[in-house]
Scaffold this motif. Structure first.
Motif, PDB file in Angstrom:
ATOM      1  N   SER A  90      21.442 -22.426 -19.758  1.00 23.34           N
ATOM      2  CA  SER A  90      21.446 -23.873 -20.018  1.00 23.34           C
ATOM      3  C   SER A  90      22.801 -24.360 -20.521  1.00 23.34           C
ATOM      4  O   SER A  90      23.031 -25.562 -20.640  1.00 23.34           O
ATOM      5  CB  SER A  90      20.368 -24.234 -21.033  1.00 23.34           C
ATOM      6  N   LEU A  91      23.728 -23.434 -20.795  1.00 24.08           N
ATOM      7  CA  LEU A  91      25.101 -23.832 -21.120  1.00 24.08           C
ATOM      8  C   LEU A  91      25.711 -24.639 -19.975  1.00 24.08           C
ATOM      9  O   LEU A  91      26.642 -25.425 -20.186  1.00 24.08           O
ATOM     10  CB  LEU A  91      25.950 -22.588 -21.414  1.00 24.08           C
ATOM     11  N   ASP A 113      13.226 -13.923 -19.953  1.00 26.33           N
ATOM     12  CA  ASP A 113      12.127 -14.880 -20.075  1.00 26.33           C
ATOM     13  C   ASP A 113      11.035 -14.575 -19.055  1.00 26.33           C
ATOM     14  O   ASP A 113      11.306 -14.400 -17.857  1.00 26.33           O
ATOM     15  CB  ASP A 113      12.646 -16.299 -19.850  1.00 26.33           C
ATOM     16  N   ILE A 114       9.794 -14.554 -19.519  1.00 24.87           N
ATOM     17  CA  ILE A 114       8.633 -14.350 -18.639  1.00 24.87           C
ATOM     18  C   ILE A 114       7.497 -15.254 -19.107  1.00 24.87           C
ATOM     19  O   ILE A 114       7.537 -15.814 -20.205  1.00 24.87           O
ATOM     20  CB  ILE A 114       8.141 -12.881 -18.673  1.00 24.87           C
ATOM     21  N   LEU A 115       6.484 -15.395 -18.280  1.00 23.55           N
ATOM     22  CA  LEU A 115       5.193 -15.946 -18.711  1.00 23.55           C
ATOM     23  C   LEU A 115       4.228 -14.779 -18.819  1.00 23.55           C
ATOM     24  O   LEU A 115       4.189 -13.914 -17.931  1.00 23.55           O
ATOM     25  CB  LEU A 115       4.676 -16.979 -17.711  1.00 23.55           C
ATOM     26  N   ASN A 142      15.845 -24.764 -21.957  1.00 27.45           N
ATOM     27  CA  ASN A 142      15.454 -23.372 -22.180  1.00 27.45           C
ATOM     28  C   ASN A 142      14.350 -22.917 -21.230  1.00 27.45           C
ATOM     29  O   ASN A 142      14.251 -21.744 -20.900  1.00 27.45           O
ATOM     30  CB  ASN A 142      15.000 -23.181 -23.626  1.00 27.45           C
ATOM     31  N   ASP A 143      13.512 -23.855 -20.801  1.00 31.74           N
ATOM     32  CA  ASP A 143      12.366 -23.490 -19.972  1.00 31.74           C
ATOM     33  C   ASP A 143      12.673 -23.508 -18.475  1.00 31.74           C
ATOM     34  O   ASP A 143      11.809 -23.210 -17.669  1.00 31.74           O
ATOM     35  CB  ASP A 143      11.206 -24.469 -20.234  1.00 31.74           C
ATOM     36  N   ILE A 144      13.908 -23.849 -18.102  1.00 37.65           N
ATOM     37  CA  ILE A 144      14.210 -24.134 -16.701  1.00 37.65           C
ATOM     38  C   ILE A 144      13.940 -22.948 -15.783  1.00 37.65           C
ATOM     39  O   ILE A 144      13.454 -23.116 -14.666  1.00 37.65           O
ATOM     40  CB  ILE A 144      15.672 -24.622 -16.544  1.00 37.65           C
ATOM     41  N   VAL A 145      14.237 -21.721 -16.245  1.00 41.57           N
ATOM     42  CA  VAL A 145      14.021 -20.560 -15.379  1.00 41.57           C
ATOM     43  C   VAL A 145      12.536 -20.371 -15.107  1.00 41.57           C
ATOM     44  O   VAL A 145      12.124 -20.024 -13.991  1.00 41.57           O
ATOM     45  CB  VAL A 145      14.648 -19.275 -15.991  1.00 41.57           C
ATOM     46  N   LEU A 150       7.684 -21.770 -11.416  1.00 39.75           N
ATOM     47  CA  LEU A 150       6.457 -22.522 -11.157  1.00 39.75           C
ATOM     48  C   LEU A 150       6.659 -23.526 -10.026  1.00 39.75           C
ATOM     49  O   LEU A 150       5.797 -23.683  -9.150  1.00 39.75           O
ATOM     50  CB  LEU A 150       6.016 -23.252 -12.430  1.00 39.75           C
ATOM     51  N   PHE A 151       7.813 -24.206 -10.040  1.00 35.64           N
ATOM     52  CA  PHE A 151       8.118 -25.211  -9.036  1.00 35.64           C
ATOM     53  C   PHE A 151       8.126 -24.601  -7.635  1.00 35.64           C
ATOM     54  O   PHE A 151       7.738 -25.248  -6.663  1.00 35.64           O
ATOM     55  CB  PHE A 151       9.467 -25.846  -9.355  1.00 35.64           C
TER      56      PHE A 151
END
Length: 784
Positions: A90-91, A113-115, A142-145, A150-151
């Protein structure tokens, strides 16, 4: 003997200063590294670089700071409270928003990052997430990945129930959420080892989204002012990471002992290390790699998700360790110039000289060959036959660059100067029979030669007015006059004098004194083209430490002279033999004394360790209930006060529950106190097993237990109480007994320890009065 000792001291001093002062100067730098989270293996490379001295090898002192609650890591760097930090992909958004962050290295090539969902849930694939509760940070950056993943399966925010992240895995375990954003290196381990549950993982890289993570970054202004420091910090940090991944067990031990603010087990740290190593080398063999193409790819994902709409200057955004990062004006200047003309001292080895074929040789030849390669432009030496002619040529603009010169007021009229890049001490050379001189005031009225035009000539003449300074053409000319006794001595740098003595006057001349003055030499550049100074300053700031070391070894390390003054040799040998004999005698005595002291210290240490163990045990016993092994009332009071203070400061919820065994007196009366004690022990174990690590379980007194539950509101407390009641009712105790409990609950509402306990106690009393084996919650105390 005194005279011998004095001579020996001078020799050692000269040798020492040769190595200490002829080096290009490097000062220790103090920097702050801000981490993006609490201490764990995620930042192992930085701890190792500090603990193993890799930062110190580069003359850097590093303070490592873990993230505090509510702290914005990017702002710490932008506000210059930290020099370096670690961050996410996100930088890119920060840079688009005009924040001058610069990427140095990406430690993880793919995001951790995972779900995560429970394996025994009805969630088997991403499509099953529709209409499910999902805990994510709520920060789009932070959630973009995760959102990109999901997208890609046509799942948008409106298709899921987004919940605020509590960072408490118990919410997933107890059904407060269906899916939780997590780290692949942490939560799957906790789920399996604490709750004995298997996890279902949705990893973005399995869907083609391998975003960079844990990116080391800094401020653009800091890069411009300190490019060499930035480069060295990056190199030392990556060296730390290489060591950490090659020596995982040792690294885990260091983190466990010195950086374990989260109180992780060694097993958890080992799991984290192995998972993160996979991410560090995901699709690459180069640690810390950061490619423009991949950054552009991530940028395009952000653009697709509507997070960015401006372009990025990638040359400014991504730090290039080996690049000068010249701006467009400087590049255009070099392109127009096509060739730079260089003036040197024509007879000044080992620094520089024109040989018999009029070719440039010496230390500056190596430097300017490298500069030419870096700038991709020809740097051509202009032949001169003397230093004075060199100065005339540079004044007349026949040269663009003066290779090596001291900065003076007079020269500043026609030259710009970079910072100094070679510093060497000045020395006096004389005939070999002249005694050593510790102060030039001792050689009044003597003729001493200085090369005409050298910058320190005027300084020395003003400082030592009783010495008759005479001009010489060059060092070779001056030393020849000393050998012929036409002058007493010559003053110049230790490097060029020792070079000439070694090659031409080994048995005739020697270094007799070291001066306080030094040659601090920089690059001089023509005044009418100031852009040149900026270019060459960048070249110096970007010098590779290995290149500097190689230059020193090549031209300076061989300059220590070995004079064949055998009288002094034998005097020195006898002196040293005498000293060695004394040292050996005292070493023998000290060894005996040391052995005795070591035995005494060993006994003292054993006693101290025994006392430490006993004190630790006493401290533990003072806070633990002797029968059940859970905390006692003293510890519970302490934890309760701590939670009240934390809740007041951070506005966080917490609840407590008082648990009382129903009809416990009858059990004691019927089966005896021994059975009653076993039931208390078993109940304490049940409560510990079925509560979270962050919850505090203790015996309040008799058959009553108190549980303090941080980050828990009324709904969560009631849910946990019902869950505990079921587990207790299902359990078979001593003598095949089944027992029930009554539970009184209360939640913190600007209470004191007395009022929150009183609420729970009244709630417990109401349960007892209304039939027992139930739960009651009290929000507020009844008004009198």
């Amino acid at each position: 003997m005194k005279s011998i000792f004095f001579k020996l001291t001078i020799i050692l001093l000269l040798i020492n200063t040769l190595f200490a002062n002829s080096r290009i100067r490097e000062n220790n730098e103090n920097v702050i590294l801000q981490l993006q989270w609490k201490n764990q293996f995620q930042f192992a490379g930085y701890y190792i670089a500090k603990e193993k001295g890799f930062y110190k090898d580069y003359k850097i002192n590093v303070t490592i700071k873990q993230r505090e609650y509510g702290q914005n890591v990017v702002n710490e760097v932008l506000n210059k409270k930290a020099h370096f930090a670690t961050g996410r992909s996100s930088l890119i958004i920060d840079r688009v928003d005009g924040k001058k962050v610069v990427l140095l290295a990406s430690i993880f090539q793919s995001s951790p990052d995972i779900l995560i969902a429970l394996k025994n849930s009805n969630i088997k694939n991403l499509q099953d997430l529709k209409n499910k509760r999902v805990m994510i940070t709520g920060n789009a950056k932070n959630d973009i990945v995760l959102k990109s993943m999901l997208f890609s399966k046509k799942i948008q925010d409106k298709d899921i129930i987004v919940q605020k992240h509590t960072f408490d895995l118990a919410d997933l375990v107890y059904g407060n959420t269906d899916v939780m954003a997590s780290y692949i290196s942490n939560e799957p381990f906790i789920l399996k080892n604490k709750y004995h549950l298997e996890s279902k993982i949705f990893d973005p890289k399995d869907y083609g989204f391998d975003f960079y993570s844990d990116i080391l970054f800094t401020h653009e202004d800091f890069v411009k002012k300190n490019p060499m420091l930035v480069k060295k910090f990056k190199q030392a940090s990556l060296k730390g990471w290489e060591y950490a991944f090659e020596n995982i067990n040792e690294t885990v031990n260091i983190i466990y002992e010195k950086y374990n603010t989260q109180n992780k087990s060694k097993k958890a740290l080992l799991y984290e290390a192995k998972e993160l190593k996979k991410l560090a080398f995901y699709n690459t063999k180069k640690l810390g790699e950061i490619k423009k193409e991949k950054v552009e790819k991530i940028y395009n994902f952000y653009k697709l998700m509507g997070e960015v709409n401006k372009e990025i200057d990638y040359d400014k955004f991504i730090f290039k360790s080996n690049a000068l990062q010249l701006n467009s004006t400087q590049l255009q200047y070099l392109e127009n110039k096509k060739r730079l003309k260089l003036c040197i001292d024509p007879n000044w080895l080992p620094f520089e000289k024109f040989d018999k074929n009029k070719k440039h040789v010496g230390l500056t030849k190596d430097y300017y060959d490298m500069f030419s390669k870096k700038l991709k432009i020809d740097i051509k030496p202009v032949y001169t036959n003397s230093w004075n002619q060199t100065l005339e040529f540079i004044k007349e603009k026949k040269c663009d660059i003066l290779s090596l010169a001291m900065q003076t007021k007079k020269r500043e009229e026609y030259l710009n100067f970079t910072s100094s890049y070679v510093t060497v001490p000045l020395v006096l050379a004389t005939k070999i029979n002249i005694p050593f001189v510790d102060n030039l005031m001792q050689i009044k009225n003597k003729k001493v030669g200085i090369v005409s035009g050298y910058a320190f000539e005027e300084t020395l003449k003003n400082h030592y007015k009783d010495i008759e300074f005479v001009s010489i053409k060059n060092i070779k000319d001056g030393l020849k006059k000393v050998a012929e006794e036409k002058i007493f001595g010559v003053i110049s740098s230790i490097a060029d004098i020792s070079f000439e003595i070694r090659n031409n006057y080994t048995n005739e001349l020697k270094i007799t004194a070291k001066l306080d003055e030094k040659l601090e030499m920089a690059i001089g550049l023509r005044k009418d083209e100031p852009i040149l100074k900026d270019i060459f300053q960048k070249l110096l700031d970007n010098l590779n430490p290995k290149f500097i070391t190689d230059i020193q070894n090549k031209y300076f390390s061989s300059q220590v002279e070995k004079y064949k003054d055998y009288t002094l040799f034998w005097q020195t040998t006898i002196f040293f033999l005498f000293i060695i004999t004394i040292i050996l005698y005292w070493s023998y005595k000290l060894k005996i004394e040391k052995t005795r002291n070591e035995e005494i210290l060993k006994e003292l240490k054993a006693t101290q360790n025994e006392l430490k163990i006993k004190n630790k045990r006493l401290k533990f016993l003072a806070r633990v209930d002797k029968l059940t092994g859970v905390y006692n009332r003293t510890k519970l009071d302490e934890v309760l006060e701590k939670e009240i203070n934390r809740s007041k400061r951070f506005k966080r919820d917490f609840s407590i529950m008082l648990i009382d065994i129903d009809d416990f007196k009858n059990i004691n009366d019927t089966y005896g106190h021994l059975v009653g004690d076993k039931i208390l022990i078993a109940l304490a174990d049940l409560l510990k097993i079925h509560t979270r690590n962050v919850d505090t379980v203790g015996r309040w007194g008799g058959e009553e237990f108190l549980i303090i539950c941080p980050e828990t509101d009324k709904l969560g407390a009631v849910k946990l109480a019902k869950y505990l009641q079921v587990k207790i009712n299902e359990f078979t105790f001593e003598e095949n007994l089944k027992i029930t409990v009554s539970i009184g609950l209360s939640m913190f509402k600007e209470d004191t320890s007395d009022t929150i306990l009183k609420k729970a106690d009244i709630a417990l009393y109401d349960v007892k009065e209304n039939g027992k084996n139930s739960i009651e919650f009290m929000d507020d105390l009844p008004k009198d």
